[in-house]
Design a protein around this motif. Sequence first.
Motif, mmCIF file in Angstrom:
data_model
loop_
_atom_site.group_PDB
_atom_site.id
_atom_site.type_symbol
_atom_site.label_atom_id
_atom_site.label_comp_id
_atom_site.label_asym_id
_atom_site.label_seq_id
_atom_site.Cartn_x
_atom_site.Cartn_y
_atom_site.Cartn_z
ATOM 1 N N PRO A 1 -25.032 -7.992 -36.828
ATOM 2 C CA PRO A 1 -23.720 -8.620 -36.575
ATOM 3 C C PRO A 1 -23.413 -9.809 -37.470
ATOM 4 N N PHE A 2 -24.422 -10.559 -37.880
ATOM 5 C CA PHE A 2 -24.155 -11.749 -38.694
ATOM 6 C C PHE A 2 -23.557 -11.396 -40.051
ATOM 7 N N MET A 3 -23.699 -10.152 -40.479
ATOM 8 C CA MET A 3 -23.140 -9.762 -41.775
ATOM 9 C C MET A 3 -21.622 -9.911 -41.803
ATOM 10 N N GLN A 4 -20.991 -9.855 -40.649
ATOM 11 C CA GLN A 4 -19.539 -9.997 -40.583
ATOM 12 C C GLN A 4 -19.085 -11.410 -40.939
ATOM 13 N N ARG A 5 -20.007 -12.342 -40.972
ATOM 14 C CA ARG A 5 -19.664 -13.730 -41.252
ATOM 15 C C ARG A 5 -19.519 -14.012 -42.751
ATOM 16 N N PHE A 6 -19.938 -13.089 -43.580
ATOM 17 C CA PHE A 6 -19.851 -13.295 -45.027
ATOM 18 C C PHE A 6 -18.458 -12.947 -45.529
#
Length: 218
Positions: A138-143
């Motif tokens: 999920p953290f990939m959406q923060r890039f």
Amino acid sequence: MTISSRALILDFGGVISRTLFETHSITEQALALPAGSLTWRGPFDPANDPLWVAMQNNELTEREYWAQRTREVGALVGQDWTKMSQFVMAARGADPQAVIRPEALAAIDAAEAMGAGLAILSNELDLFYGAQFRQKLPFMQRFDVVVDATYTHILKPDARAYRNCAEALGLAVGDCVFVDDQRRNIQGAEAVGMRTVLFDVQQPQQCFQQAIALLKRE
């Protein structure tokens, strides 16, 4: 496109994710191999990994190194693996979050807190990990930007890779802090004017702290 005035650009493998050298026990368990089956440890034991030393000496590429390890591990489990993604998905596909560095997540938090942009600049994100891998993170959406040479075919340390990433962020290269665990890639970034941190996989927290400190400097 980010509207930030600065950005943190991270390599993926080794920087955001723990290296395969660090996770032999996870790999052996996932592949039902006896403990201690995998003995190559790259930067953690270069004296016993001559193939790694050869790669560091530019005698072969990183892709060639991992192609050889992929074939070797595939043979151990009776598989004819020809793609790094086959190896990685078998070793890590069940729980990819387990191999993400908590220090990387903390650095992402810190960069966001100061309003900085975020980017990934990788030579082989989907090539090595498979396209489904990052969908489980999920953290990939923060890039704001993900530049992956799997698709661009422009490999670090080619100057275009860094310039294209900065351009996608809407920033000058000098406004970016780049973190990578390969010296040749750091040298490429420095050549175009990026601020850099050579990531030491044995000191992740210290390296991320250094990157955030650079990011704070105007």
